[in-house]
Motif scaffolding. Structure first.
Motif, PDB file in Angstrom:
ATOM      1  N   ALA A   6      -1.324  -6.805  -2.234  1.00 46.06           N
ATOM      2  CA  ALA A   6      -0.343  -7.574  -2.071  1.00 46.06           C
ATOM      3  C   ALA A   6       0.094  -8.292  -3.193  1.00 46.06           C
ATOM      4  N   THR A   8       3.050 -10.411  -5.319  1.00 42.28           N
ATOM      5  CA  THR A   8       3.895 -11.103  -4.983  1.00 42.28           C
ATOM      6  C   THR A   8       5.127 -10.415  -4.849  1.00 42.28           C
ATOM      7  N   GLU A  11       4.109  -7.835   0.005  1.00 37.51           N
ATOM      8  CA  GLU A  11       3.314  -8.401   0.891  1.00 37.51           C
ATOM      9  C   GLU A  11       3.115  -7.740   2.192  1.00 37.51           C
ATOM     10  N   ASP A  58      -0.327 -13.248  -0.741  1.00 39.56           N
ATOM     11  CA  ASP A  58       0.067 -12.690  -2.162  1.00 39.56           C
ATOM     12  C   ASP A  58      -1.013 -13.001  -3.294  1.00 39.56           C
ATOM     13  N   VAL A 115       3.851 -15.698   2.117  1.00 40.81           N
ATOM     14  CA  VAL A 115       4.176 -14.835   0.803  1.00 40.81           C
ATOM     15  C   VAL A 115       4.563 -15.806  -0.061  1.00 40.81           C
ATOM     16  N   GLY A 121       6.530 -16.234  -7.524  1.00 41.11           N
ATOM     17  CA  GLY A 121       7.112 -16.113  -6.120  1.00 41.11           C
ATOM     18  C   GLY A 121       7.930 -17.502  -5.399  1.00 41.11           C
TER      19      GLY A 121
END
Length: 354
Positions: A6, A8, A11, A58, A115, A121
């Motif tokens: 997962a 960033t 996800e 993430d 996420v 992110g």
């Protein structure tokens, strides 16, 4: 959870797995456009403010990273196991615990496996979730970090890419033409000489540089990634202005410089007298752990910056985060989960009273 990659921005696969865990427990799980997973546990007072839980899905590791979780004595080892797979699992088991004990909180609890907490992110998942529920939101609890820590303040950050471009050329035949690498180096050197306050703590770091074509080519382009942080938004803005001035004053003739904003995390702080912060400390003492209050950069940055009662707590101890040698300690998990359960129950009662 940990064994499903997962990174960033990627996800979805893990989000789908997390959603199935909720669905097997009889809950409706929704995956939104950014791949947050939402689950609501209804309270007894439907008009009371909502309590929002956040645990990010993430990780910092590329999708190609081999991930095999191994049990070694009292440790679970694997990249991303403590940051933050264990928190996502704890959030799921929190609902198990409340259901098994038949505890009906007065307020709705919305759990979000979100996420975009790591790297660039830019807290996308937390932003999206808080915006979605902001009109009905009473408090936010982020689950992340180590057991015993109570994060009550948000370290804000600005992340820029500074790019310098020039004509390039042969290192001998075009000698004298301005080099993008030389120009960028002067900018970085001037940034390194900046003086920033220790209180409120304010920091900067050039974490990556790249550019050039070959050893015998005058660089036509070079760039650097700059991270600036502070617990005070005014100091953070002041630092950003100083960096911008440096770039403008140190750009050599024949070179062009550009900024790209890669991410911004808002700063803010809650009072240690805030009722939610006190409840977080009390929940830790209840399980026999003396709380340590501090500041960090977490999903709670978003609600804290909006003056929404917020806190971030962890569920166990771990080490070597963001490395392939990451691990968590298993034995504290019982107390960690009990702490979060008590905090949620008490926070829900607090919201009902207000």
């Amino acid at each position: 959870i940990c064994e499903v990659p997962a990174p960033t921005g990627q996800e979805l696969k893990r989000a789908r797995l997390v959603a199935t865990f909720w669905q097997k427990r009889g809950y409706m799980a929704e995956i939104d456009a950014v791949n947050n997973v939402y689950v609501r546990r209804n309270g007894s007072k439907r008009k009371a403010p909502t309590l929002l839980l956040l645990a990010h899905t993430d990780t910092v590791f590329p999708a190609s990273t081999p991930i095999v979780v191994q049990r070694k004595g009292d440790r679970l080892c694997g990249p991303g196991i403590s940051d933050n797979s264990v928190s996502v699992a704890a959030m799921i088991h929190l609902f198990d615990l409340l259901d098994e004990l038949d505890i009906k909180t007065p307020t709705d609890i919305v759990a979000v496996a979100n996420v975009g907490e790591e790297g660039l992110g830019n807290l996308l998942g937390a932003r999206t979730a808080v915006e979605r529920y902001q009109a009905q939101l009473g408090a936010v609890i982020a689950i992340d970090g180590g057991l015993g820590h109570v994060t009550y303040g948000a370290v804000g950050s600005k992340r820029w890419r500074i790019t310098v471009r020039g004509p390039g050329g042969h290192s001998y035949g075009s000698f004298g033409a301005p080099s993008a690498i030389h120009g960028l180096s002067q900018i970085i050197s001037a940034i390194a000489d900046l003086q920033v306050p220790q209180n409120p703590k304010t920091t900067f770091n050039v974490g990556m540089i790249e550019g050039g074509t070959s050893v015998n080519t005058i660089a036509a382009e070079a760039s650097a990634l700059l991270d600036m942080r502070s617990t005070d938004i005014d100091e953070l803005d002041n630092l950003a202005r100083q960096v911008q001035t440096i770039v403008e004053q140190h750009t050599r003739p024949g070179l062009r410089t550009a900024f790209e904003v890669l991410g911004e995390r808002p700063a803010g702080i809650r009072s240690l007298d805030d009722p939610l912060i006190k409840l977080a400390g009390d929940a830790l003492r209840w399980v026999g752990i003396e709380p340590r209050f501090g500041l960090s950069s977490t999903d709670a940055n978003i609600p804290i910056s909006l003056n929404i009662p917020s806190v971030c707590v962890g569920v166990t101890q771990g080490e070597n985060a963001h490395t392939l040698q990451e691990f968590l300690v298993v034995s504290p998990l019982g107390r960690g989960l009990a702490q979060v359960a008590r905090l949620c129950i008490e926070a829900s009662l607090l919201l009902q009273q207000n």
